[in-house]
Design a protein around this motif. Structure first.
Motif, PDB file in Angstrom:
ATOM      1  N   ILE A   5      -3.752 -69.482 -23.348  1.00 25.89           N
ATOM      2  CA  ILE A   5      -2.427 -69.382 -22.713  1.00 25.89           C
ATOM      3  C   ILE A   5      -2.410 -68.235 -21.702  1.00 25.89           C
ATOM      4  N   THR A   6      -2.935 -67.085 -22.095  1.00 28.81           N
ATOM      5  CA  THR A   6      -2.957 -65.918 -21.205  1.00 28.81           C
ATOM      6  C   THR A   6      -3.753 -66.209 -19.937  1.00 28.81           C
ATOM      7  N   THR A   7      -4.893 -66.847 -20.087  1.00 29.67           N
ATOM      8  CA  THR A   7      -5.729 -67.164 -18.934  1.00 29.67           C
ATOM      9  C   THR A   7      -5.031 -68.163 -18.018  1.00 29.67           C
ATOM     10  N   ILE A   8      -4.334 -69.129 -18.590  1.00 27.68           N
ATOM     11  CA  ILE A   8      -3.584 -70.091 -17.773  1.00 27.68           C
ATOM     12  C   ILE A   8      -2.520 -69.366 -16.958  1.00 27.68           C
ATOM     13  N   ILE A   9      -1.776 -68.489 -17.603  1.00 22.84           N
ATOM     14  CA  ILE A   9      -0.696 -67.768 -16.918  1.00 22.84           C
ATOM     15  C   ILE A   9      -1.267 -66.850 -15.841  1.00 22.84           C
ATOM     16  N   GLN A  10      -2.341 -66.109 -16.160  1.00 22.35           N
ATOM     17  CA  GLN A  10      -2.953 -65.213 -15.175  1.00 22.35           C
ATOM     18  C   GLN A  10      -3.498 -65.994 -13.990  1.00 22.35           C
ATOM     19  N   THR A  11      -4.181 -67.095 -14.255  1.00 17.51           N
ATOM     20  CA  THR A  11      -4.746 -67.912 -13.188  1.00 17.51           C
ATOM     21  C   THR A  11      -3.641 -68.461 -12.303  1.00 17.51           C
ATOM     22  N   SER A  12      -2.561 -68.887 -12.921  1.00 23.76           N
ATOM     23  CA  SER A  12      -1.432 -69.428 -12.165  1.00 23.76           C
ATOM     24  C   SER A  12      -0.778 -68.370 -11.291  1.00 23.76           C
ATOM     25  N   LYS A  13      -0.711 -67.154 -11.785  1.00 23.05           N
ATOM     26  CA  LYS A  13      -0.104 -66.074 -10.993  1.00 23.05           C
ATOM     27  C   LYS A  13      -1.008 -65.651  -9.837  1.00 23.05           C
ATOM     28  N   GLN A  14      -2.313 -65.686 -10.048  1.00 23.98           N
ATOM     29  CA  GLN A  14      -3.258 -65.221  -9.039  1.00 23.98           C
ATOM     30  C   GLN A  14      -3.451 -66.226  -7.903  1.00 23.98           C
ATOM     31  N   ASN A  15      -3.195 -67.482  -8.155  1.00 23.04           N
ATOM     32  CA  ASN A  15      -3.364 -68.513  -7.135  1.00 23.04           C
ATOM     33  C   ASN A  15      -1.982 -68.880  -6.593  1.00 23.04           C
ATOM     34  N   PRO A  16      -1.694 -68.561  -5.324  1.00 25.42           N
ATOM     35  CA  PRO A  16      -0.353 -68.828  -4.777  1.00 25.42           C
ATOM     36  C   PRO A  16       0.072 -70.305  -4.860  1.00 25.42           C
TER      37      PRO A  16
END
Length: 193
Positions: A85-96
């Motif tokens: 879950i954390t990786t999904i959220i971080q990846t989503s935030k880092q990719n505009p």
């Protein structure tokens, strides 16, 4: 030759969506960046929403492969799901482009509406990852035996439903809410030791 123009439009749109976001990007800018006529755009895409959806899906698939490859599956189930879950959220935030899902209700509705018409999630890498790990956790006794795989998957799918309705939750700490909910699901599925 036609494939080249479609790929050029796709690449131009991706670049502009990354730089400017969904709202500030328009078809004229995409065609200018791709060095093609506006009419050419409409040979391949019916709207800005359609090309954005295609770009979003490509970004999302690439992100899924990256996310799944980073998960250390030797951890306990709760840690794997938390990392997931954390990786999904971080990846989503880092990719505009992926972040548009969280920032723009028009985009999240567009994606939700497109995805409602498909059962593609059942063939996705994320779904396969979950099934493989759920089966492993049940076989090793880490997950309760009295809850079948279909019900277990439905509990994890409930996280997707919550994610699709994040605006209705009305909180500034949505990622934390999602993480806590995932923890509670794993706690409920975990076998008492």
């Amino acid at each position: 030759m036609q494939i080249d123009k479609e790929q050029t439009l796709f690449a131009a749109a991706r670049e502009l969506f990354l730089e400017q976001g969904f709202k500030k990007t328009n078809i004229a800018a995409i065609t200018k960046q791709a060095n093609v006529a506006v009419g050419t755009f409409y040979k391949y895409y019916s709207s800005k929403k359609e090309i954005f959806y295609e770009v979003y899906q490509a970004e999302n698939e690439a992100a899924k492969y990256k996310i799944v490859s980073q998960i250390d599956t030797r951890q306990p189930p709760k840690e794997i799901i938390k990392q997931f879950i954390t990786t999904i959220i971080q990846t989503s935030k880092q990719n505009p482009i992926l972040a548009e899902w969280y920032r723009n209700s028009e985009v999240s509705q567009l994606i939700t509406n497109h995805d409602k018409n498909k059962n593609a999630w059942q063939d996705s890498l994320v779904y396969s990852f979950l099934i493989e790990n759920i089966e492993r956790w049940q076989a090793s006794g880490e997950f309760r035996q009295d809850i079948d795989r279909k019900t277990t998957l439905a509990l994890f799918n409930a996280l997707v439903v919550v994610d699709n309705h994040k605006e209705e939750i009305r909180t500034n700490n949505y990622p934390q809410v999602l993480e806590i909910l995932a923890d509670m699901i794993v706690d409920g599925l975990s076998a008492n030791k």
